[in-house]
Scaffold this motif. Structure first.
Motif, mmCIF file in Angstrom:
data_model
loop_
_atom_site.group_PDB
_atom_site.id
_atom_site.type_symbol
_atom_site.label_atom_id
_atom_site.label_comp_id
_atom_site.label_asym_id
_atom_site.label_seq_id
_atom_site.Cartn_x
_atom_site.Cartn_y
_atom_site.Cartn_z
ATOM 1 N N ASN A 70 0.822 -1.216 0.000
ATOM 2 C CA ASN A 70 0.000 0.000 0.000
ATOM 3 C C ASN A 70 0.851 1.260 0.000
ATOM 4 O O ASN A 70 1.790 1.384 0.795
ATOM 5 N N HIS A 105 -5.404 -3.464 -6.146
ATOM 6 C CA HIS A 105 -6.529 -3.573 -5.229
ATOM 7 C C HIS A 105 -7.241 -2.213 -5.204
ATOM 8 O O HIS A 105 -7.667 -1.727 -6.240
ATOM 9 N N GLU A 106 -7.342 -1.607 -4.042
ATOM 10 C CA GLU A 106 -7.958 -0.279 -3.943
ATOM 11 C C GLU A 106 -7.064 0.789 -4.571
ATOM 12 O O GLU A 106 -5.837 0.722 -4.476
ATOM 13 N N TYR A 108 -7.598 5.222 -5.053
ATOM 14 C CA TYR A 108 -8.527 6.349 -5.013
ATOM 15 C C TYR A 108 -7.822 7.627 -4.604
ATOM 16 O O TYR A 108 -6.678 7.615 -4.128
ATOM 17 N N ARG A 119 -14.353 9.908 -1.397
ATOM 18 C CA ARG A 119 -13.306 9.296 -2.213
ATOM 19 C C ARG A 119 -13.824 8.958 -3.608
ATOM 20 O O ARG A 119 -14.987 8.589 -3.762
ATOM 21 N N SER A 122 -11.528 3.415 -7.153
ATOM 22 C CA SER A 122 -11.959 2.036 -6.955
ATOM 23 C C SER A 122 -11.827 1.742 -5.469
ATOM 24 O O SER A 122 -10.738 1.426 -4.976
ATOM 25 N N ILE A 123 -12.939 1.868 -4.724
ATOM 26 C CA ILE A 123 -12.931 1.841 -3.268
ATOM 27 C C ILE A 123 -13.646 0.592 -2.774
ATOM 28 O O ILE A 123 -14.678 0.192 -3.319
ATOM 29 N N ASN A 124 -13.126 -0.015 -1.707
ATOM 30 C CA ASN A 124 -13.789 -1.173 -1.110
ATOM 31 C C ASN A 124 -15.211 -0.826 -0.691
ATOM 32 O O ASN A 124 -15.479 0.278 -0.206
ATOM 33 N N THR A 125 -16.121 -1.764 -0.853
ATOM 34 C CA THR A 125 -17.538 -1.527 -0.614
ATOM 35 C C THR A 125 -17.936 -1.857 0.824
ATOM 36 O O THR A 125 -17.218 -2.531 1.566
ATOM 37 N N ARG A 157 -15.339 -4.330 -4.797
ATOM 38 C CA ARG A 157 -15.200 -2.910 -5.149
ATOM 39 C C ARG A 157 -15.650 -2.711 -6.580
ATOM 40 O O ARG A 157 -15.743 -3.666 -7.358
ATOM 41 N N ASN A 159 -14.938 -0.246 -10.083
ATOM 42 C CA ASN A 159 -14.131 0.773 -10.744
ATOM 43 C C ASN A 159 -15.000 2.006 -11.030
ATOM 44 O O ASN A 159 -16.223 1.913 -11.108
ATOM 45 N N THR A 177 -21.734 4.056 -1.676
ATOM 46 C CA THR A 177 -20.865 3.972 -2.844
ATOM 47 C C THR A 177 -21.725 3.918 -4.097
ATOM 48 O O THR A 177 -22.708 3.166 -4.148
#
Length: 355
Positions: A70, A105-106, A108, A119, A122-125, A157, A159, A177
């Motif tokens: 990350n 992965h994420e 943003y 944000r 592509s963010i985690n839901t 997530r 896109n 989201t």
């Protein structure tokens, strides 16, 4: 000595990360590099396997956690507001000698402050958060995530999405989201819209997350086609896939009792399952820590339409070598409910390190 191996693109990316970290102290933004790498030796057996899925190898396609590196960049804008850029890439393809390049992965960019957190990317839901609250194994081996949660309608997530999180009020928070998709059928790539709403409560030993994800009805087109060769078309494009409106609701929770923690989840989907059928998911699990050893166990059941229940049982033991390094051994038994070719069993031993 630093040795760089891989494609020119991968080398350039790693050099860029190192340069960015080295110069972070001279910039106004704060750059943090963190991550987790997990690798395991796993053996897959059972009458539900095929020549390509019955594997015995060292890999990270299964394991105790998802590998990720990350890159997090924060800038203080003043007045309690911060700007953020986040990018997480997946090193697993390089670990298992795959021909694929670095995955993602994420990713943003966002703003946060007294108003909450906004944000874009592509963010985690909330669906993924609810799964984490009620799933001992998360998306790792033991929970049969793809055959249960994903099949029921859970989402990781989207896109091209936007997510807003409210501030926390006495342990309560909410988020939404939205992914607009692409509704222009003339482009040959129409995609559905997604809306994912989440509610969370976290206070002391109790954590509860509810999510509701809705996908719009859609018809996706392929390449330009001649009617006599392909069949029906939409604005000159061949209609290749279609989907009805779906909804999937998931409630996940965990509660800590001394050295133990109990988990439970319930999911209900309206045409959200595989093949556009209704789904019902139930899951219970627990963890128990004894010094350096943590024991994990879980049982899941999934109903998809009128088909037989899918069942998954997971067991794992972790041994903490330090605060950031652990060795583990685990087992997952998955039963599709079919009358034959229904069982897939995965045994593994592995090592993970976080930094």
């Amino acid at each position: 000595m630093l040795q760089l191996r891989g494609t020119l693109c991968e080398k350039s990316f790693i050099v860029a990360l190192a340069a960015l970290a080295a110069t972070a102290s001279f910039a106004q933004s704060t750059v943090t590099i963190s991550g987790l790498v997990d690798a395991s030796y796993h053996a897959v057996s059972g009458n539900g396997t095929t020549a390509t899925t019955k594997l015995n190898s060292i890999s990270t396609s299964v394991g105790s956690a998802t590998s990720a590196i990350n890159l997090n960049v924060l800038e203080d804008l003043g007045g309690g507001m911060k700007a953020q850029a986040f990018y997480a890439f997946d090193p697993r393809a390089n670990i298992n000698n795959s021909t694929n390049g670095i995955g993602r992965h994420e990713a943003y960019v966002g703003l946060s402050g007294g108003f909450g957190n906004l944000r874009l990317g592509s963010i985690n839901t909330a669906s993924l958060l609810a799964n984490g609250a009620g799933n001992v194994f998360g998306t790792a081996t033991g929970g049969a995530y793809a055959n249960t949660e994903t099949a029921a309608g859970g989402q990781i997530r989207f896109n091209n999405s936007l997510r807003y999180d409210t501030p926390s009020f006495s342990g309560f928070s909410a988020n939404v989201t939205y992914s607009p998709g692409n509704k222009d059928a003339t482009s040959g790539g129409a995609a559905p819209q997604f809306t994912d709403v989440g509610l969370s409560y976290s206070n002391g030993p109790l954590n509860v997350v509810f999510s509701s994800v809705t996908r719009s009805a859609y018809v996706a087109q392929g390449a330009l086609a001649i009617v006599s060769q392909v069949g029906s078309t939409v604005n000159g494009y061949a209609a290749v896939t279609a989907g009805v409106k779906t909804t999937y609701n998931l409630l996940g929770a965990n509660y800590a009792i001394g050295n133990a923690k109990v988990f439970a989840a319930y999911g209900d989907g309206d045409k959200s399952g595989t093949g556009g059928v209704d789904s019902k998911l139930a899951r219970v699990g627990a963890t128990y820590t004894m010094g350096a050893v943590t024991l994990l166990g879980q049982y899941s059941e999934l109903e998809l339409g009128t088909a037989a229940k899918r069942k998954a049982t997971g067991l794992r033991a972790d041994y903490a070598l330090s605060k950031r390094t652990a060795a583990y051994a685990g087992y997952e038994a998955y039963d599709s409910g079919a009358t034959s070719a229904n069982k897939i069993n995965t045994a593994m031993v592995g090592l993970r390190h976080s930094f």
